[in-house]
Design an enzyme around this catalytic site. Structure first.
Site, mmCIF file in Angstrom:
data_model
loop_
_atom_site.group_PDB
_atom_site.id
_atom_site.type_symbol
_atom_site.label_atom_id
_atom_site.label_comp_id
_atom_site.label_asym_id
_atom_site.label_seq_id
_atom_site.Cartn_x
_atom_site.Cartn_y
_atom_site.Cartn_z
ATOM 1 N NE ARG A 1 -2.669 -0.281 3.254
ATOM 2 C CZ ARG A 1 -3.363 -0.430 4.362
ATOM 3 N NH1 ARG A 1 -4.659 -0.238 4.335
ATOM 4 N NH2 ARG A 1 -2.781 -0.747 5.501
ATOM 5 C CE LYS B 1 2.346 -18.931 12.049
ATOM 6 N NZ LYS B 1 2.923 -19.657 13.140
ATOM 7 C CG HIS C 1 8.762 -21.108 8.814
ATOM 8 N ND1 HIS C 1 7.648 -20.598 9.409
ATOM 9 C CD2 HIS C 1 9.694 -21.226 9.782
ATOM 10 C CE1 HIS C 1 7.898 -20.408 10.687
ATOM 11 N NE2 HIS C 1 9.127 -20.776 10.945
ATOM 12 C CE LYS D 1 12.719 -24.262 11.526
ATOM 13 N NZ LYS D 1 13.727 -23.192 11.481
ATOM 14 C CD GLU E 1 8.130 -19.401 19.837
ATOM 15 O OE1 GLU E 1 8.444 -18.509 19.059
ATOM 16 O OE2 GLU E 1 6.951 -19.678 20.140
ATOM 17 C CG ASP F 1 1.089 -18.823 16.589
ATOM 18 O OD1 ASP F 1 0.863 -18.331 15.471
ATOM 19 O OD2 ASP F 1 2.160 -18.641 17.211
ATOM 20 C CG HIS G 1 4.771 -24.373 12.847
ATOM 21 N ND1 HIS G 1 4.795 -24.118 11.498
ATOM 22 C CD2 HIS G 1 4.664 -23.172 13.441
ATOM 23 C CE1 HIS G 1 4.706 -22.804 11.307
ATOM 24 N NE2 HIS G 1 4.619 -22.217 12.470
ATOM 25 C CE LYS H 1 4.413 -17.099 21.082
ATOM 26 N NZ LYS H 1 5.588 -17.200 20.200
HETATM 27 P P1 NAD Z 1 3.196 -6.582 8.296
HETATM 28 O O1 NAD Z 1 2.031 -5.964 8.987
HETATM 29 O O2 NAD Z 1 4.558 -6.252 8.773
HETATM 30 O O3 NAD Z 1 3.148 -6.223 6.752
HETATM 31 C C1 NAD Z 1 1.967 -6.247 6.027
HETATM 32 C C2 NAD Z 1 2.219 -5.837 4.588
HETATM 33 O O4 NAD Z 1 0.962 -5.848 3.912
HETATM 34 C C3 NAD Z 1 2.793 -4.432 4.413
HETATM 35 O O5 NAD Z 1 3.693 -4.451 3.332
HETATM 36 C C4 NAD Z 1 1.562 -3.600 4.029
HETATM 37 O O6 NAD Z 1 1.867 -2.484 3.213
HETATM 38 C C5 NAD Z 1 0.791 -4.614 3.224
HETATM 39 N N1 NAD Z 1 -0.639 -4.281 3.190
HETATM 40 C C6 NAD Z 1 -1.485 -4.112 4.222
HETATM 41 N N2 NAD Z 1 -2.721 -3.791 3.765
HETATM 42 C C7 NAD Z 1 -2.642 -3.767 2.410
HETATM 43 C C8 NAD Z 1 -3.575 -3.516 1.366
HETATM 44 N N3 NAD Z 1 -4.840 -3.221 1.616
HETATM 45 N N4 NAD Z 1 -3.141 -3.597 0.113
HETATM 46 C C9 NAD Z 1 -1.853 -3.905 -0.183
HETATM 47 N N5 NAD Z 1 -0.929 -4.156 0.761
HETATM 48 C C10 NAD Z 1 -1.317 -4.087 2.040
HETATM 49 O O7 NAD Z 1 2.941 -8.171 8.325
HETATM 50 P P2 NAD Z 1 4.018 -9.351 8.253
HETATM 51 O O8 NAD Z 1 4.516 -9.612 9.624
HETATM 52 O O9 NAD Z 1 5.007 -9.061 7.189
HETATM 53 O O10 NAD Z 1 3.117 -10.604 7.873
HETATM 54 C C11 NAD Z 1 2.651 -10.847 6.567
HETATM 55 C C12 NAD Z 1 1.987 -12.211 6.523
HETATM 56 O O11 NAD Z 1 2.946 -13.198 6.875
HETATM 57 C C13 NAD Z 1 0.835 -12.388 7.512
HETATM 58 O O12 NAD Z 1 -0.117 -13.261 6.952
HETATM 59 C C14 NAD Z 1 1.499 -13.073 8.693
HETATM 60 O O13 NAD Z 1 0.583 -13.826 9.456
HETATM 61 C C15 NAD Z 1 2.486 -13.955 7.993
HETATM 62 N N6 NAD Z 1 3.639 -14.345 8.814
HETATM 63 C C16 NAD Z 1 4.493 -13.415 9.284
HETATM 64 C C17 NAD Z 1 5.588 -13.805 10.047
HETATM 65 C C18 NAD Z 1 6.589 -12.815 10.559
HETATM 66 O O14 NAD Z 1 7.568 -13.240 11.147
HETATM 67 N N7 NAD Z 1 6.409 -11.532 10.370
HETATM 68 C C19 NAD Z 1 5.790 -15.165 10.332
HETATM 69 C C20 NAD Z 1 4.897 -16.102 9.816
HETATM 70 C C21 NAD Z 1 3.833 -15.675 9.062
#
Ligand code: NAD
Length: 483
Positions: free
Chosen positions: A51, A148, A178, A182, A216, A235, A240, A330
């Site tokens: 966005r 996820k 993920h 591994k 963790e 979660d 996992h 955790k």
């Molecule tokens: P985040 O909140 O850091 O990032 C979200 C991203 O989505 C940003 O780039 C934002 O600009 C974009 N976004 C939000 N609304 C939008 C819209 N309407 N249109 C276009 N883009 C939009 O989230 P994250 O931590 O990067 O997680 C992303 C996904 O990965 C989620 O489904 C989360 O559950 C999963 N996930 C994250 C992690 C992690 O370690 N961060 C681990 C496992 C899974």
């Protein structure tokens, strides 16, 4: 040892959520490491889409910082980073609006592999799928990667599967777990199915029990809002731990191919017996001087569990009455993930009772350092008569295979390369995810109906006392959680 890096053909990879935390910490550094290794050729395009209104140069600044922060310093060659960044582009796109989509469609090339990584909140998966289709962004055989959580119960997972199925075939959908990326998890399959030593013993006759731990040290921290709606069962266990259980317990697939492997995993989930309440222990970190779970989340009366331990049975011939003990939590005393197969004692000991015989144990470590360890009993060296001692046959990759093997790809980078190669073996199929929820749902529903409160445990401990008792009742002990 020379590592074999096979370059892939040029591809277009769009990362929705390209400015997010996951992209910054895992996806982009992982792609850079593959570029460094020579696996990502020139001509590849990586397109960030999110966005934030910014141009490609601004995104490249973000990506460079991510590389510097999350890639080992030995790989910080400015020329290589510059060359990698040249292959990156950014387009502002709103998943819920119509802006940016035509520009994105205009960027996609025909005749190369197209992949779309949905690294955004799960509430946007349907919007992205629908717009990819409506704006004719994606080619017929494109691939989508879905993060996820995949649903929060069976009903929502089914809805999500149905939404994606409106626009994509199952062969195009890569549901990420993920843990499956591994190195050691894949090695578990190699050890089981590429050796004759283990498989004949891999059953109820020779295995006493199996322990799977994902511990963790950190608490829920800044993710409290998300975590409190989910808990350890949703979660960690449903995805996992369930996947690790499946790979440990499954029958040998006829081939190492996506559907052959996933068919066998599905059979394990379907063979799980319903869990009686006395075989589950739920906990919440709360005692001690340090912040408790309830201080980390908004709801001061939250009944969400930050720890779970359970005893499962896979009801089939192979595992008849062999318990699988699973635990995750955790704020435990160390970060440690492992699968541990405890074999039975020899049926009859020819040595004196005080010789000190121990059963064989095979442990497969996922975290912190990946490797395997098999404990075998030998005679203690020296003149002290026949005294037995158990020693490790350590299969640490780094020592056995040379320094290059220590540089194993991170789970995310391996999985992204599998997407590009079109290999779904290490991704979850829709029916697997649904079967896991179908098993999990009644357990969570029963807690909600009864209004169960998790048991308190001290931060930095191994979880609630009752988790220890769960095994003591069976005359067994958890392996210590060691760093
Ligand atoms: P985040 O909140 O850091 O990032 C979200 C991203 O989505 C940003 O780039 C934002 O600009 C974009 N976004 C939000 N609304 C939008 C819209 N309407 N249109 C276009 N883009 C939009 O989230 P994250 O931590 O990067 O997680 C992303 C996904 O990965 C989620 O489904 C989360 O559950 C999963 N996930 C994250 C992690 C992690 O370690 N961060 C681990 C496992 C899974």
């Amino acid at each position: 040892m020379v590592s074999r890096v096979i370059p892939v053909d040029p591809f277009d990879l769009v990362i929705f959520g390209g400015t997010g935390d996951l992209a910054r910490r895992k996806i982009l550094p992982g792609l850079y490491r593959r570029y460094w290794a020579g696996q990502v050729p020139d001509g590849v395009r990586i397109i960030g889409a999110a966005r934030t209104e910014q141009d490609s140069d601004a995104w490249r600044v973000f990506v460079r910082a991510a590389i510097i922060e999350f890639v080992a310093e030995a790989k910080h060659d400015p020329d290589v980073i510059d060359a990698f960044l040249k292959q990156l582009h950014y387009i502002p796109v709103d998943a819920r609006g119509d802006g940016g989509w035509k520009d994105l469609a205009g960027m996609m090339r025909e005749g190369v592999t197209q992949a779309f990584y949905f690294s955004v909140g799960p509430g946007l998966f349907g919007d992205l799928a629908e717009r990819l289709h409506r704006f004719k962004v994606a080619c017929e055989d494109c691939r989508i990667v879905v993060e996820k959580p995949f649903g929060r119960d069976l009903a929502s997972a089914k809805t999500l599967n149905a939404t994606l199925a409106q626009h994509f075939d199952e062969q195009q959908i890569y549901r990420i777990d993920h843990y499956l990326g591994k190195e050691t998890v894949q090695n578990l399959m190699a050890v089981r199915f590429a050796n004759v030593l283990f498989e004949p013993l891999w059953n109820a006759q020779y295995v006493d029990h199996v322990q799977i731990t994902v511990a963790e040290e950190v608490g829920v921290g800044g993710r409290g809002g998300y975590y409190d709606k989910s808990g350890a069962m949703r979660d960690m266990v449903q995805n996992h731990l369930m996947q690790l259980l499946c790979l440990t317990a499954m029958e040998p697939p006829s081939r190492f191919e996506p559907d052959a492997v996933r068919d066998e995993k599905l059979k394990v989930i379907r063979a799980l017996e319903p869990l009686p309440p006395e075989d589950i222990v739920r906990g919440q970190y709360s005692a001690g001087d340090e912040p408790s779970y309830l201080e980390d989340v908004e709801d001061p009366d939250s009944r969400t569990e930050s720890f779970i331990a359970m005893k499962l049975h896979v009801a089939n011939w192979r595992w008849n009455r062999t318990p699988f003990y699973l635990r995750t939590g955790k704020r435990l005393n160390a970060r440690n993930s492992e699968i541990v197969v405890h074999f039975k004692q020899p049926p009859h000991s020819i040595f004196d009772a005080d010789a000190g015989s121990k059963a064989n144990v095979l442990s497969i470590r996922l975290q912190p350092d990946e490797g395997m360890d098999l404990r075998v009993t030998i005679k203690e060296p020296g003149p002290g008569g026949m005294r037995l001692v158990d020693v490790p046959l350590d299969m640490s990759f780094a020592e056995a295979l040379g320094p290059e093997a220590a540089d194993v790809p991170d789970a995310y980078e391996r999985l992204i390369m599998d997407v590009i190669r079109g290999n779904q073996t290490l991704f979850m199929r829709g029916d697997e995810v649904e079967a896991a929820w179908a098993w999990t749902d009644p357990i969570i529903d029963a807690w909600t109906e009864r209004g169960d409160r998790p048991l308190p445990y001290a931060p930095g401990s191994a979880g609630p006392e009752d988790a220890l008792i769960l095994l003591h009742k069976d005359g067994r002990r958890w392996r210590e959680i060691t760093p």
